[in-house]
Design a protein around this motif. Sequence first.
Motif, PDB file in Angstrom:
ATOM      1  N   GLN A 129       0.852  -1.185   0.000  1.00 54.25           N
ATOM      2  CA  GLN A 129       0.000   0.000   0.000  1.00 54.25           C
ATOM      3  C   GLN A 129       0.893   1.242   0.000  1.00 54.25           C
ATOM      4  OE1 GLN A 129      -2.490   0.894   3.464  1.00 54.25           O
ATOM      5  NE2 GLN A 129      -4.085   1.665   2.095  1.00 54.25           N
ATOM      6  N   GLU A 170       3.737   0.140   2.466  1.00 56.73           N
ATOM      7  CA  GLU A 170       3.698  -0.789   3.596  1.00 56.73           C
ATOM      8  C   GLU A 170       3.382  -2.180   3.074  1.00 56.73           C
ATOM      9  OE1 GLU A 170       0.965   0.153   6.804  1.00 56.73           O
ATOM     10  OE2 GLU A 170       1.558  -1.637   7.935  1.00 56.73           O
ATOM     11  N   VAL A 207       0.233  -8.634   4.614  1.00 56.58           N
ATOM     12  CA  VAL A 207       0.072 -10.000   4.112  1.00 56.58           C
ATOM     13  C   VAL A 207      -1.385 -10.439   3.972  1.00 56.58           C
ATOM     14  CG1 VAL A 207       2.311 -10.891   4.848  1.00 56.58           C
ATOM     15  CG2 VAL A 207       0.385 -10.946   6.450  1.00 56.58           C
ATOM     16  N   ARG A 208      -1.619 -11.317   3.026  1.00 56.21           N
ATOM     17  CA  ARG A 208      -2.899 -11.997   2.828  1.00 56.21           C
ATOM     18  C   ARG A 208      -2.620 -13.487   2.673  1.00 56.21           C
ATOM     19  NH1 ARG A 208      -3.672  -7.616   4.027  1.00 56.21           N
ATOM     20  NH2 ARG A 208      -4.926  -5.971   3.124  1.00 56.21           N
ATOM     21  N   PRO A 239      -5.177 -10.506   7.532  1.00 53.68           N
ATOM     22  CA  PRO A 239      -4.239 -10.708   8.649  1.00 53.68           C
ATOM     23  C   PRO A 239      -4.883 -10.606  10.025  1.00 53.68           C
ATOM     24  CG  PRO A 239      -3.744  -8.675   7.440  1.00 53.68           C
ATOM     25  CD  PRO A 239      -4.719  -9.444   6.633  1.00 53.68           C
ATOM     26  N   ASN A 297       5.780  -4.880   9.172  1.00 59.48           N
ATOM     27  CA  ASN A 297       5.216  -4.941  10.530  1.00 59.48           C
ATOM     28  C   ASN A 297       5.928  -6.004  11.358  1.00 59.48           C
ATOM     29  OD1 ASN A 297       2.681  -3.112  10.556  1.00 59.48           O
ATOM     30  ND2 ASN A 297       2.542  -4.236   8.618  1.00 59.48           N
ATOM     31  N   ASP A 328       3.493   2.234  15.338  1.00 54.97           N
ATOM     32  CA  ASP A 328       2.232   2.022  14.629  1.00 54.97           C
ATOM     33  C   ASP A 328       1.052   2.220  15.589  1.00 54.97           C
ATOM     34  OD1 ASP A 328       0.582   1.286  12.548  1.00 54.97           O
ATOM     35  OD2 ASP A 328       1.332  -0.764  12.388  1.00 54.97           O
ATOM     36  N   ASP A 329      -0.132   2.441  15.019  1.00 46.73           N
ATOM     37  CA  ASP A 329      -1.377   2.512  15.807  1.00 46.73           C
ATOM     38  C   ASP A 329      -1.266   3.519  16.941  1.00 46.73           C
ATOM     39  OD1 ASP A 329      -2.022   0.463  14.126  1.00 46.73           O
ATOM     40  OD2 ASP A 329      -2.036  -1.101  15.654  1.00 46.73           O
ATOM     41  N   LYS A 383      -5.507   4.662  12.392  1.00 46.96           N
ATOM     42  CA  LYS A 383      -6.520   5.011  11.395  1.00 46.96           C
ATOM     43  C   LYS A 383      -7.879   5.341  12.012  1.00 46.96           C
ATOM     44  CE  LYS A 383      -7.625   0.264   9.907  1.00 46.96           C
ATOM     45  NZ  LYS A 383      -6.506  -0.476  10.534  1.00 46.96           N
ATOM     46  N   GLY A 429      -5.222   5.456   6.938  1.00 44.34           N
ATOM     47  CA  GLY A 429      -6.677   5.546   6.923  1.00 44.34           C
ATOM     48  C   GLY A 429      -7.174   6.833   6.289  1.00 44.34           C
ATOM     49  N   GLU A 471      -8.988   8.437   3.663  1.00 51.12           N
ATOM     50  CA  GLU A 471      -9.943   7.922   2.676  1.00 51.12           C
ATOM     51  C   GLU A 471     -10.519   9.000   1.774  1.00 51.12           C
ATOM     52  OE1 GLU A 471     -12.984   5.436   4.320  1.00 51.12           O
ATOM     53  OE2 GLU A 471     -11.575   3.852   4.868  1.00 51.12           O
ATOM     54  N   GLY A 509      -3.614   5.501   2.610  1.00 52.17           N
ATOM     55  CA  GLY A 509      -5.031   5.181   2.764  1.00 52.17           C
ATOM     56  C   GLY A 509      -5.714   4.933   1.436  1.00 52.17           C
ATOM     57  N   TYR A 510      -6.992   4.560   1.527  1.00 59.37           N
ATOM     58  CA  TYR A 510      -7.744   4.182   0.331  1.00 59.37           C
ATOM     59  C   TYR A 510      -7.860   5.315  -0.676  1.00 59.37           C
ATOM     60  CZ  TYR A 510      -9.229   0.054   3.040  1.00 59.37           C
ATOM     61  OH  TYR A 510      -9.276  -1.099   3.775  1.00 59.37           O
ATOM     62  N   PRO A 566      -4.222  -1.688  -0.357  1.00 57.36           N
ATOM     63  CA  PRO A 566      -3.040  -2.544  -0.537  1.00 57.36           C
ATOM     64  C   PRO A 566      -3.235  -3.396  -1.792  1.00 57.36           C
ATOM     65  CG  PRO A 566      -3.868  -2.679   1.724  1.00 57.36           C
ATOM     66  CD  PRO A 566      -4.903  -1.939   0.924  1.00 57.36           C
TER      67      PRO A 566
HETATM   68  P1  C2E Z   1      -1.748  -2.090  10.448  1.00 53.64           P
HETATM   69  O1  C2E Z   1      -0.281  -2.332  10.504  1.00 53.64           O
HETATM   70  O2  C2E Z   1      -2.306  -1.008  11.283  1.00 53.64           O
HETATM   71  O3  C2E Z   1      -2.066  -1.873   8.895  1.00 53.64           O
HETATM   72  C1  C2E Z   1      -2.959  -0.931   8.393  1.00 53.64           C
HETATM   73  C2  C2E Z   1      -4.298  -1.566   8.082  1.00 53.64           C
HETATM   74  O4  C2E Z   1      -5.202  -0.523   7.699  1.00 53.64           O
HETATM   75  C3  C2E Z   1      -4.260  -2.541   6.918  1.00 53.64           C
HETATM   76  O5  C2E Z   1      -5.190  -3.567   7.196  1.00 53.64           O
HETATM   77  C4  C2E Z   1      -4.755  -1.679   5.753  1.00 53.64           C
HETATM   78  O6  C2E Z   1      -5.334  -2.419   4.709  1.00 53.64           O
HETATM   79  C5  C2E Z   1      -5.782  -0.822   6.452  1.00 53.64           C
HETATM   80  N1  C2E Z   1      -6.026   0.446   5.765  1.00 53.64           N
HETATM   81  C6  C2E Z   1      -5.143   1.185   5.058  1.00 53.64           C
HETATM   82  N2  C2E Z   1      -5.710   2.304   4.579  1.00 53.64           N
HETATM   83  C7  C2E Z   1      -6.995   2.292   4.994  1.00 53.64           C
HETATM   84  C8  C2E Z   1      -8.100   3.178   4.802  1.00 53.64           C
HETATM   85  O7  C2E Z   1      -8.008   4.230   4.148  1.00 53.64           O
HETATM   86  N3  C2E Z   1      -9.276   2.835   5.374  1.00 53.64           N
HETATM   87  C9  C2E Z   1      -9.424   1.697   6.108  1.00 53.64           C
HETATM   88  N4  C2E Z   1     -10.611   1.410   6.638  1.00 53.64           N
HETATM   89  N5  C2E Z   1      -8.391   0.815   6.306  1.00 53.64           N
HETATM   90  C10 C2E Z   1      -7.197   1.115   5.749  1.00 53.64           C
HETATM   91  P2  C2E Z   1      -4.813  -5.098   6.940  1.00 53.64           P
HETATM   92  O8  C2E Z   1      -3.996  -5.223   5.690  1.00 53.64           O
HETATM   93  O9  C2E Z   1      -6.067  -5.893   7.048  1.00 53.64           O
HETATM   94  O10 C2E Z   1      -3.846  -5.461   8.139  1.00 53.64           O
HETATM   95  C11 C2E Z   1      -4.340  -5.546   9.456  1.00 53.64           C
HETATM   96  C12 C2E Z   1      -3.229  -5.696  10.452  1.00 53.64           C
HETATM   97  O11 C2E Z   1      -2.570  -6.949  10.339  1.00 53.64           O
HETATM   98  C13 C2E Z   1      -2.124  -4.654  10.287  1.00 53.64           C
HETATM   99  O12 C2E Z   1      -2.538  -3.435  10.840  1.00 53.64           O
HETATM  100  C14 C2E Z   1      -0.994  -5.319  11.041  1.00 53.64           C
HETATM  101  O13 C2E Z   1      -1.123  -5.087  12.434  1.00 53.64           O
HETATM  102  C15 C2E Z   1      -1.235  -6.786  10.761  1.00 53.64           C
HETATM  103  N6  C2E Z   1      -0.302  -7.248   9.709  1.00 53.64           N
HETATM  104  C16 C2E Z   1      -0.436  -7.169   8.363  1.00 53.64           C
HETATM  105  N7  C2E Z   1       0.643  -7.694   7.739  1.00 53.64           N
HETATM  106  C17 C2E Z   1       1.483  -8.107   8.733  1.00 53.64           C
HETATM  107  C18 C2E Z   1       2.783  -8.755   8.752  1.00 53.64           C
HETATM  108  O14 C2E Z   1       3.412  -9.034   7.712  1.00 53.64           O
HETATM  109  N8  C2E Z   1       3.316  -9.034   9.986  1.00 53.64           N
HETATM  110  C19 C2E Z   1       2.664  -8.717  11.158  1.00 53.64           C
HETATM  111  N9  C2E Z   1       3.274  -9.036  12.315  1.00 53.64           N
HETATM  112  N10 C2E Z   1       1.474  -8.125  11.161  1.00 53.64           N
HETATM  113  C20 C2E Z   1       0.886  -7.812   9.978  1.00 53.64           C
END
Ligand code: C2E
Length: 278
Positions: free
Chosen positions: A44, A58, A61-62, A73, A116, A178-179, A202, A236, A238, A256-257, A262
């Motif tokens: 993304q 960033e 993973v899926r 994830p 991450n 993060d977060d 976000k 985030g 959007e 963000g979107y 991503p």
């Molecule tokens: P995160 O690190 O906080 O990643 C950002 C999440 O926000 C991602 O969700 C992304 O798709 C989503 N996002 C980005 N822009 C927007 C937006 O404009 N609006 C909204 N509603 N959402 C947005 P995703 O891809 O589902 O990942 C969720 C979490 O899973 C990540 O949160 C991270 O904590 C974890 N994750 C993902 N990949 C990995 C990885 O390779 N290793 C580890 N340890 N954790 C991962």
Amino acid sequence: AARNGEDGVRCYAPAMGQVFLRRFQLVTQFRHAIDSGQIEVHYQPKVALPGRQVVGAEALVRWWHPEYGRLDPDEFIPVVEATGLVDALTAFVLECALIKIRDWLDRGMRMSVAVNLSVRNLADESFPDRVADALQRHDIPPELLTLELTESSVMADRERSLPVLRRLHTMGVVLAVDDFGTGYSSLAYLRHLPVDEVKIDKSFVLGMGTDLSDLAVVRTIVELGHSLDLAVVAEGVEDDISRDQLVGMGCDVAQGYLLSRPLPEERFEAWLEARTKR
Ligand code: C2E
Ligand code: CA
Ligand code: CA
Ligand code: CA
């Protein structure tokens, strides 16, 4: 089979059993999933404000699960994170990220990838050496790799995490919190962490258009980050309204979107190309 009461084994509802079964399956299948290509890294974009320059991406993973289809994830990371398997995931994503950075460098593009980390990586004293080896193997300048960590993952084992973070920071890798703004993250503690970047969670960015307290939190984090000499990233983003508000506050980077979801690697490349042509 569980029999109610006897042998201290408690009977559980079938629905509950299915949740546990599925989690158990995800854990036992995960190693094979990595090795057989079911785990895919999506990218993304992150854009420098106020312009449109893409500074990096960033890695997220899926899992394309043969039985359950696409898993996000949030379903499998927490399950995998409780096991040593998350080390294999981080190693895999790091490898993909460095290959991507090297590919861009070879094509004359200087962009970073953020990976991450899990709480286990931070407690692993051999982790920085493995990152250093990987950077060297791919001949990547350390400042093109960003590692994202949450404050709670640092706090889970501060004694072990801080030396790991210091070592990574000394190597020149970019560290991002993060977060930020969620959970027990304390603004004051931030200055004791060897980090370079904060990512505003976000939830605040999504709410800033309609909720004044979210807007205030975003503004406070931008100001605090800058007062500590940190780059501030908003995820985030959007819509144009929140983007413009962030520009007004002096936020450094948006993700963000509004820019893009991503994307799988090839689609990310197509997105990049279309954007530079415009
Ligand atoms: P995160 O690190 O906080 O990643 C950002 C999440 O926000 C991602 O969700 C992304 O798709 C989503 N996002 C980005 N822009 C927007 C937006 O404009 N609006 C909204 N509603 N959402 C947005 P995703 O891809 O589902 O990942 C969720 C979490 O899973 C990540 O949160 C991270 O904590 C974890 N994750 C993902 N990949 C990995 C990885 O390779 N290793 C580890 N340890 N954790 C991962
Ligand atoms: Ca992240
Ligand atoms: Ca985040
Ligand atoms: Ca998250």
